[in-house]
Design a protein around this motif. Structure first.
Motif, PDB file in Angstrom:
ATOM      1  N   VAL A 145       3.676   5.837  -3.003  1.00 53.89           N
ATOM      2  CA  VAL A 145       4.868   6.468  -3.579  1.00 53.89           C
ATOM      3  C   VAL A 145       4.646   6.750  -5.051  1.00 53.89           C
ATOM      4  O   VAL A 145       4.944   7.835  -5.559  1.00 53.89           O
ATOM      5  N   PHE A 146       4.075   5.757  -5.767  1.00 56.07           N
ATOM      6  CA  PHE A 146       3.871   5.988  -7.197  1.00 56.07           C
ATOM      7  C   PHE A 146       2.813   7.032  -7.448  1.00 56.07           C
ATOM      8  O   PHE A 146       2.916   7.812  -8.404  1.00 56.07           O
ATOM      9  N   ALA A 159       3.377  10.346  -9.662  1.00 59.55           N
ATOM     10  CA  ALA A 159       2.548  10.674 -10.823  1.00 59.55           C
ATOM     11  C   ALA A 159       1.814  11.991 -10.599  1.00 59.55           C
ATOM     12  O   ALA A 159       1.644  12.770 -11.534  1.00 59.55           O
ATOM     13  N   ALA A 160       1.396  12.262  -9.358  1.00 59.58           N
ATOM     14  CA  ALA A 160       0.719  13.534  -9.090  1.00 59.58           C
ATOM     15  C   ALA A 160       1.654  14.706  -9.293  1.00 59.58           C
ATOM     16  O   ALA A 160       1.251  15.758  -9.807  1.00 59.58           O
ATOM     17  N   GLY A 212       0.826  -1.203   0.000  1.00 60.58           N
ATOM     18  CA  GLY A 212       0.000   0.000   0.000  1.00 60.58           C
ATOM     19  C   GLY A 212       0.858   1.249   0.000  1.00 60.58           C
ATOM     20  O   GLY A 212       0.563   2.242  -0.675  1.00 60.58           O
ATOM     21  N   GLN A 213       1.952   1.221   0.755  1.00 54.35           N
ATOM     22  CA  GLN A 213       2.829   2.395   0.768  1.00 54.35           C
ATOM     23  C   GLN A 213       3.531   2.554  -0.575  1.00 54.35           C
ATOM     24  O   GLN A 213       3.789   3.679  -1.022  1.00 54.35           O
ATOM     25  N   VAL A 227       8.196   4.946 -14.008  1.00 56.82           N
ATOM     26  CA  VAL A 227       7.934   6.243 -13.398  1.00 56.82           C
ATOM     27  C   VAL A 227       9.066   7.209 -13.659  1.00 56.82           C
ATOM     28  O   VAL A 227       8.853   8.411 -13.844  1.00 56.82           O
ATOM     29  N   SER A 228      10.299   6.707 -13.734  1.00 59.57           N
ATOM     30  CA  SER A 228      11.394   7.634 -14.042  1.00 59.57           C
ATOM     31  C   SER A 228      11.278   8.147 -15.472  1.00 59.57           C
ATOM     32  O   SER A 228      11.553   9.317 -15.750  1.00 59.57           O
ATOM     33  N   VAL A 229      10.832   7.262 -16.398  1.00 58.25           N
ATOM     34  CA  VAL A 229      10.613   7.739 -17.768  1.00 58.25           C
ATOM     35  C   VAL A 229       9.470   8.746 -17.788  1.00 58.25           C
ATOM     36  O   VAL A 229       9.521   9.758 -18.503  1.00 58.25           O
TER      37      VAL A 229
END
Lengths: 117, 419, 216
Positions: A80-81, A85-86, A75-76, C194-196
């Motif tokens: 993080v992702f 992305a935000a 969940g953590q 995500v780095s891309v």
């Protein structure tokens, strides 16, 4: 501080963010409300990782492996992702808002209606 | 989450006296009998105790910043071949008090067009991150407010909060030039956060933990020797983060007035200045804890005394830096961050990753070996980066001789003279 | 906070922090002045970071402060400064009542579902199984003797024997290390993706905002 209470807080925050995203006419205000919604989702994900039994611990007899210990924090990881992305999304969203402001002189989404109807 | 706060004797006494906690360490409730507060109020006892401890530590640090103001002005005087303040008290030691009294008696001007709430709140919010950092610093063995296991990351995150106060100061003045100054200062701060964070990654890899107490315990050899490149990058980035010379474009009397605190007067301005000095003291405390094995030393002094003793040369070095170098332009500052410090920090991370992969739990001799390798890397990489990306001692715009200032032509001389 | 975990301190702290987060968010969506709304947004981010600390996610709390409060809020404020002189500020559009209804319905639905679902509870499991308790809250031993293989995922954690010192890497007390381990083992592909994504966002933002000479 039970799971239901944390999910209550998360749902209320999501509803507030949703109201802001739908009812506001300033593009920057809409972006701010979307950030509130992201935060609400993060709270829910972290609450689930804290309060529910991780997937590696559900079979009987229970063997607690190192992998289960790490995967309990999935969940953590999701949070993080979502934060990453935000961050990317708000940067690009604000760049778009500034470009629109330069072209049209307004950031009021109710005035930007060239593609409707 | 690290050692329990109830292990600290002072905290335990206050907490157990206040509450009726049935924790086994609170046996008997302390010398006040059974605890002052009724049953369900442990949270209030906790709150009061925590506030008391924080207040004591904050008072000590603020008093230290007063002493540092005096010390800096005397030192700057000696560096500049003059005496420095010597009127108030022996050797001018009461000068900070005179400064404070003067600042309190100044008229508090608020511009008519200013956004009052934001304008008044900005100096307060500027003080807060400077003071929050002191919670995680180990001031000696067993002397800390909180041993967070993300201590180093906490420091970086909290110092990034001061950008907010600067933006509020710039906006609250409703003054175009204050806003420009604020944006320049924010650009400086966010540019230097990155080398600051990355240079601490090398320390993290060797110490194996983000907790500052573990970092101090892992320093059988002080990390200034084991990670010289990391120390260099972190020192420069810290001096830039606290807006001190040679990076003080935000507050210098430059072409934009006084930057984001142009419109502030009286004690609000005093709060900005005090926030800068407090941040200087806390930055040097962080440097001592992370790079100089803060608190560890030979046994004839208590560890808290060793910590303060080690802070003195760091503060001296920061004042020496201010006295020695001229102020850099904002484009020079930003290119130093993005083209110099970030690359050096990445080189440091790469080398430290390889070294800590080879020796995962380094003993003292392995630490010395790492130190030797890192010194070599420091010399090679600093020379390489500065020769590839640097632009010479002082980068001035290059003009050819003919395009320089036009020579005045005196009337009456022959027209055929050369330029 | 080992000494007061599960006691009234965390409960009171939870309700205070949640109240601050919700109140700040309400101020964000109801204020007319956009700059004040941005400040309240930063306050709500700080309150959510406090909530993460209460949920034993310390690494994520400092990442929230570093990224959201330290960078995204500043970005929003810069955008507000660059597009100023807007008379309307944060006024509402014609969908106000519909939006309020939809948001309230969705929130009520989410609350109803969360209160009536049957979640398997980690704390209940912890109180009934010593190995799980050891792995969750603190010291445990990685018992290599009954591991089924050589990989890290086969090592089994047991409660350390009486009086022995186990390794203190419980599930929540070293979330940084566990997140790092997940990044390079189970989530390596999303990490690279995500780095891309971040690189593409940076290039896109720079390409959008390049001055072309005659524009303002």
């Amino acid at each position: 501080m039970t799971l239901e209470n944390v999910l209550l807080v998360s749902s209320v925050l999501f509803a507030i963010g949703l109201y802001g995203a739908l009812a506001k006419s300033n593009a920057i205000m809409i972006l701010m409300s979307i950030e509130i919604m992201f935060n609400a989702v993060n709270i829910a994900a972290i609450a689930f990782s804290r309060f529910t039994v991780p997937a590696g611990l559900t079979d009987t007899p229970i063997t607690v492996t190192q992998q289960a210990v790490q995967r309990a924090l999935t969940g953590q990881m999701l949070s993080v992702f979502v934060i990453t992305a935000a961050a990317a999304e708000v940067a690009l969203g604000l760049a778009l808002v500034i470009v629109v402001y330069r072209q049209r002189g307004t950031v009021d989404v109710t005035d930007l209606t060239e593609m409707s109807g | 989450m690290g050692p329990n706060f109830l292990d600290n004797a002072f905290f335990r006494n206050i907490y157990c006296n206040l509450s009726e906690s049935d924790d086994v360490r609170c046996s008997g409730g302390g010398w006040l009998g059974d605890g002052l507060l009724p049953g369900g109020f442990e949270w209030l006892a906790f709150l009061i105790t925590a506030i008391l401890m924080a207040a004591i530590l904050i008072t000590l640090v603020l008093n230290a910043s007063l002493v540092f103001i005096w010390a800096e002005r005397r030192l700057l005087g000696r560096f500049q071949s003059r005496i420095g303040p010597n009127r108030w008290g022996p050797y001018g030691s009461l000068t900070p008090i005179a400064d404070a009294v003067k600042t309190l008696f100044k008229e508090d001007i608020v511009p008519a067009a200013a956004d009052r709430w934001v304008f008044n709140a900005a100096p307060v919010i500027m003080m807060v991150p400077s003071l929050m950092v002191l919670a995680v610093i180990p001031w000696g063995t067993g002397t800390f407010l909180a041993d967070l296991n993300v201590g180093i990351l906490f420091i970086i995150a909290i110092t990034s909060l001061s950008t907010f106060a600067i933006v509020m100061a710039g906006w609250g003045s409703q003054n175009r030039y204050a806003m420009f100054g604020a944006m320049r200062a924010v650009a400086l701060l966010i540019s230097y956060e990155i080398p600051m964070a990355i240079s601490l990654l090398g320390v993290l890899m060797i110490a194996g933990s983000l907790s500052l107490v573990s970092v101090v315990e892992a320093q059988n050899v002080p990390f200034i020797l084991v990670q010289p490149l990391g120390f260099l990058v972190f020192f420069i980035a810290s001096v830039a983060e606290i807006n001190r010379a040679p990076f003080d474009v935000a507050e210098a009397e430059s072409e934009l007035g006084s930057g984001y605190h142009t419109d502030y007067s009286g004690m609000k301005f005093g709060l900005f200045i005090n926030a800068e000095f407090t941040a200087t003291i806390l930055s040097s405390a962080v440097i001592v804890a992370v790079f100089l094995a803060g608190g560890r030393g030979w046994g004839f002094l208590p560890s808290q005394a060793w910590f303060i003793l080690k802070m003195v040369p760091v503060l001296f070095f920061i004042v020496w830096t201010r006295a020695s170098w001229p102020r850099l332009r904002i484009d020079q500052i930003l290119s130093l961050a993005w083209k110099g410090l970030i690359i050096l920090a990445f080189i440091n991370v790469a080398v430290s990753a390889i070294l800590s992969f080879i020796w995962p739990a380094p003993s003292t001799s392995e630490l010395w070996l790492m130190a030797a390798i890192n010194f070599g890397v420091l010399i090679v990489s600093v020379f390489a980066i500065s020769s590839w990306f640097g632009s010479g001692p002082v980068s001035t715009p290059r003009m050819s001789h003919d395009e320089a200032l036009p020579r005045p032509r005196p009337a009456g001389l022959s027209a055929g003279g050369d330029s | 906070m080992n000494g007061v975990e599960g006691s009234s301190v965390t409960d009171v702290a939870f309700w205070v922090v949640s109240a601050i987060a919700i109140a700040a968010s309400i101020m964000v969506v109801t204020l007319r002045d956009i700059f004040r709304a941005a400040l309240f947004l930063a306050l709500s981010f700080l309150a959510v970071a406090g909530l993460y600390i209460l949920l034993r996610a310390e690494f994520l709390a400092v990442v929230q402060i570093l990224v959201y409060v330290g960078a995204i809020s500043i970005l929003i404020v810069f955008a507000i400064v660059l597009v100023r002189d807007m008379p309307g500020g944060g006024k509402d559009n014609h969908l106000k009542v519909v939006a309020a209804t939809v948001a309230a319905l969705l929130g009520a639905l989410a609350i109803f579902v969360s209160y009536n679902s049957d979640f398997t509870n980690l704390d209940a499991l912890e109180s009934s199984n010593a190995d799980v308790a050891a792995a969750l809250t603190g010291t445990y031993d990685l018992d290599a003797s009954n591991a089924v293989g050589d990989e890290y995922e086969d090592q089994i954690a047991v409660a350390p024997p009486e009086g022995a010192e186990g390794t203190e890497i419980g599930i929540f007390s070293n979330s940084t290390g566990s997140i790092g381990g997940l990044f390079i083992r189970d989530f390596v592909l999303p990490f690279e993706a995500v780095s891309v994504l971040l690189l593409a966002a940076m290039i896109g933002a720079l390409a959008l905002l390049r001055q072309r000479g005659e524009e303002s």
